[in-house]
Design an enzyme around this catalytic site. Structure first.
Site, PDB file in Angstrom:
ATOM      1  N   ASN A  44       4.051   1.620 -38.340  1.00  0.00           N
ATOM      2  CA  ASN A  44       4.606   0.261 -38.249  1.00  0.00           C
ATOM      3  C   ASN A  44       3.680  -0.718 -38.963  1.00  0.00           C
ATOM      4  OD1 ASN A  44       2.813   0.802 -36.075  1.00  0.00           O
ATOM      5  ND2 ASN A  44       3.658  -0.830 -34.829  1.00  0.00           N
ATOM      6  N   CYS A  55       9.321  -0.690 -38.639  1.00  0.00           N
ATOM      7  CA  CYS A  55       8.942   0.387 -37.715  1.00  0.00           C
ATOM      8  C   CYS A  55       8.429   1.599 -38.499  1.00  0.00           C
ATOM      9  CB  CYS A  55      10.140   0.831 -36.890  1.00  0.00           C
ATOM     10  SG  CYS A  55      10.785  -0.405 -35.764  1.00  0.00           S
ATOM     11  N   GLU A  57       9.234   4.752 -38.193  1.00  0.00           N
ATOM     12  CA  GLU A  57      10.269   5.725 -38.589  1.00  0.00           C
ATOM     13  C   GLU A  57      10.922   5.314 -39.905  1.00  0.00           C
ATOM     14  OE1 GLU A  57       9.830   4.179 -35.742  1.00  0.00           O
ATOM     15  OE2 GLU A  57      10.616   5.290 -34.023  1.00  0.00           O
TER      16      GLU A  57
HETATM   17  N1  THU Z   1       8.133   0.120 -33.355  1.00  0.00           N
HETATM   18  C1  THU Z   1       8.206   1.219 -34.160  1.00  0.00           C
HETATM   19  O1  THU Z   1       7.384   1.401 -35.066  1.00  0.00           O
HETATM   20  N2  THU Z   1       9.203   2.109 -33.941  1.00  0.00           N
HETATM   21  C2  THU Z   1      10.172   1.976 -32.989  1.00  0.00           C
HETATM   22  O2  THU Z   1      11.108   2.770 -32.950  1.00  0.00           O
HETATM   23  C3  THU Z   1      10.061   0.907 -31.994  1.00  0.00           C
HETATM   24  C4  THU Z   1       9.065  -0.156 -32.279  1.00  0.00           C
HETATM   25  C5  THU Z   1       7.073  -0.863 -33.597  1.00  0.00           C
HETATM   26  C6  THU Z   1       7.578  -2.189 -34.120  1.00  0.00           C
HETATM   27  C7  THU Z   1       6.475  -3.123 -33.702  1.00  0.00           C
HETATM   28  O3  THU Z   1       5.479  -3.125 -34.707  1.00  0.00           O
HETATM   29  C8  THU Z   1       5.900  -2.488 -32.438  1.00  0.00           C
HETATM   30  O4  THU Z   1       6.392  -1.157 -32.407  1.00  0.00           O
HETATM   31  C9  THU Z   1       6.311  -3.209 -31.169  1.00  0.00           C
HETATM   32  O5  THU Z   1       7.666  -3.343 -31.074  1.00  0.00           O
END
Ligand code: THU
Length: 142
Positions: A44, A55, A57
């Protein structure tokens, strides 16, 4: 779990260490396995303008597609916290685009030494939106 999937979870946990998350302080890493056998990592990356954050993914998927990959067999996600964190809805929809049968592994910060949950992408996106499936009538009418 088989060794290949253990390695994928380990790669996701390594990617998590590169997280740029000064706002949420929640680190997430992803490792995406292509049909060709290559692994693409993502983490992220947040921004002072919060909505621009991405994110882990989706970072992994976009990197892989940019490298010419379109088919994936599995993705591992490793996030901070004891229990595995499920992917957000936006990431589920993006993963679905490249394979409803893709195996999705979720791990917490203890990686393969902690609980690892396993699903397919389609299990996590019931009644998915797919009006513009490539090759469908909807696409050619556009
Ligand atoms: N986040 C992800 O990287 N993947 C997800 O599926 C859910 C949330 C990250 C986004 C943000 O930087 C942090 O987690 C908090 O929401």
């Amino acid at each position: 779990m088989n060794d290949r999937y253990d390695d994928l979870v380990r790669a996701a946990c390594e990617a998590r260490l590169h997280s740029y998350c000064p706002y949420s302080r929640f680190r997430v890493g992803a490792a995406l396995l292509s049909s060709s056998g290559k692994v693409y990592r993502g983490t992220n990356v947040e921004n002072a303008s919060f909505g621009l954050s991405i994110c882990a993914e989706r970072a992994a998927v976009f990197q892989a597609v940019s490298a010419g990959e379109r088919e994936f067999t599995a993705i591992a996600v490793c996030a901070d916290g004891e229990t595995p964190t499920p992917p957000c809805g936006a990431c589920r929809q993006v993963l679905l685009e490249f394979g409803p049968d893709m195996v999705l592994l979720m791990a917490g910060s203890r990686g393969v030494d902690g609980q690892v949950k396993r699903f397919t992408v389609s299990e996590l996106v019931p009644e998915a939106f797919s009006a513009f499936t490539p090759g469908s009538d909807a696409e050619v009418q556009g």
